[in-house]
Design a protein around this motif. Structure first.
Motif, PDB file in Angstrom:
ATOM      1  N   GLU A 263       0.836  -1.205   0.000  1.00  0.00           N
ATOM      2  CA  GLU A 263       0.000   0.000   0.000  1.00  0.00           C
ATOM      3  C   GLU A 263       0.873   1.258   0.000  1.00  0.00           C
ATOM      4  O   GLU A 263       0.589   2.228  -0.714  1.00  0.00           O
TER       5      GLU A 263
ATOM      6  N   LYS B  40       4.345  10.223  -9.376  1.00  0.00           N
ATOM      7  CA  LYS B  40       3.788  10.457 -10.712  1.00  0.00           C
ATOM      8  C   LYS B  40       3.188  11.860 -10.818  1.00  0.00           C
ATOM      9  O   LYS B  40       3.313  12.519 -11.843  1.00  0.00           O
ATOM     10  N   LYS B  41       2.572  12.320  -9.737  1.00  0.00           N
ATOM     11  CA  LYS B  41       1.971  13.655  -9.728  1.00  0.00           C
ATOM     12  C   LYS B  41       3.034  14.750  -9.655  1.00  0.00           C
ATOM     13  O   LYS B  41       2.972  15.733 -10.384  1.00  0.00           O
TER      14      LYS B  41
ATOM     15  N   ARG C  67       4.269   5.831  -5.338  1.00  0.00           N
ATOM     16  CA  ARG C  67       4.297   5.949  -6.801  1.00  0.00           C
ATOM     17  C   ARG C  67       3.278   6.959  -7.310  1.00  0.00           C
ATOM     18  O   ARG C  67       3.537   7.693  -8.265  1.00  0.00           O
ATOM     19  N   LYS C  68       2.125   7.023  -6.662  1.00  0.00           N
ATOM     20  CA  LYS C  68       1.086   7.984  -7.056  1.00  0.00           C
ATOM     21  C   LYS C  68       1.578   9.420  -6.831  1.00  0.00           C
ATOM     22  O   LYS C  68       1.406  10.284  -7.696  1.00  0.00           O
ATOM     23  N   VAL C  69       2.188   9.668  -5.682  1.00  0.00           N
ATOM     24  CA  VAL C  69       2.712  11.001  -5.381  1.00  0.00           C
ATOM     25  C   VAL C  69       3.839  11.357  -6.353  1.00  0.00           C
ATOM     26  O   VAL C  69       3.886  12.468  -6.894  1.00  0.00           O
TER      27      VAL C  69
ATOM     28  N   GLU D 246       2.310   1.884  -3.450  1.00  0.00           N
ATOM     29  CA  GLU D 246       1.290   2.411  -4.354  1.00  0.00           C
ATOM     30  C   GLU D 246       1.105   3.917  -4.129  1.00  0.00           C
ATOM     31  O   GLU D 246       1.034   4.691  -5.078  1.00  0.00           O
ATOM     32  N   LYS D 247       1.034   4.308  -2.862  1.00  0.00           N
ATOM     33  CA  LYS D 247       0.862   5.726  -2.536  1.00  0.00           C
ATOM     34  C   LYS D 247       2.094   6.540  -2.940  1.00  0.00           C
ATOM     35  O   LYS D 247       1.968   7.654  -3.453  1.00  0.00           O
TER      36      LYS D 247
END
Length: 74
Positions: A53, A63-64, A59-61, A56-57
């Motif tokens: 988890e 990417k943004k 990688r999301k940050v 995932e978080k």
């Protein structure tokens, strides 16, 4: 808590690393986040059950904030 280390690629400058580190520190399930621009390393701590988890978080940050940056497990 367990420490995890990752290699970072395509991080352009120390300021970018600092801004990305601050953004990652806002993720509630990880602690002691550190990005070292010179060695191109990301380290953080989390409970082992939350590693997937957390990644995932993270990688999301990333990417943004810095879309060209890639992290790879060491």
């Amino acid at each position: 808590m367990q420490e995890y280390k990752f290699k970072i690629k395509n991080l352009d400058c120390a300021n970018c690393a600092n801004e990305l580190e601050w953004a990652l520190k806002k993720i509630d399930i990880i602690e002691n986040v550190s990005i070292n621009f010179m060695t191109q390393k990301l380290t953080f701590e989390c409970v082992e059950e939350k590693k997937k988890e957390a990644l995932e978080k993270i990688r999301k940050v990333i990417k943004k904030e810095e879309p060209d940056v890639v992290i790879m497990e060491v």
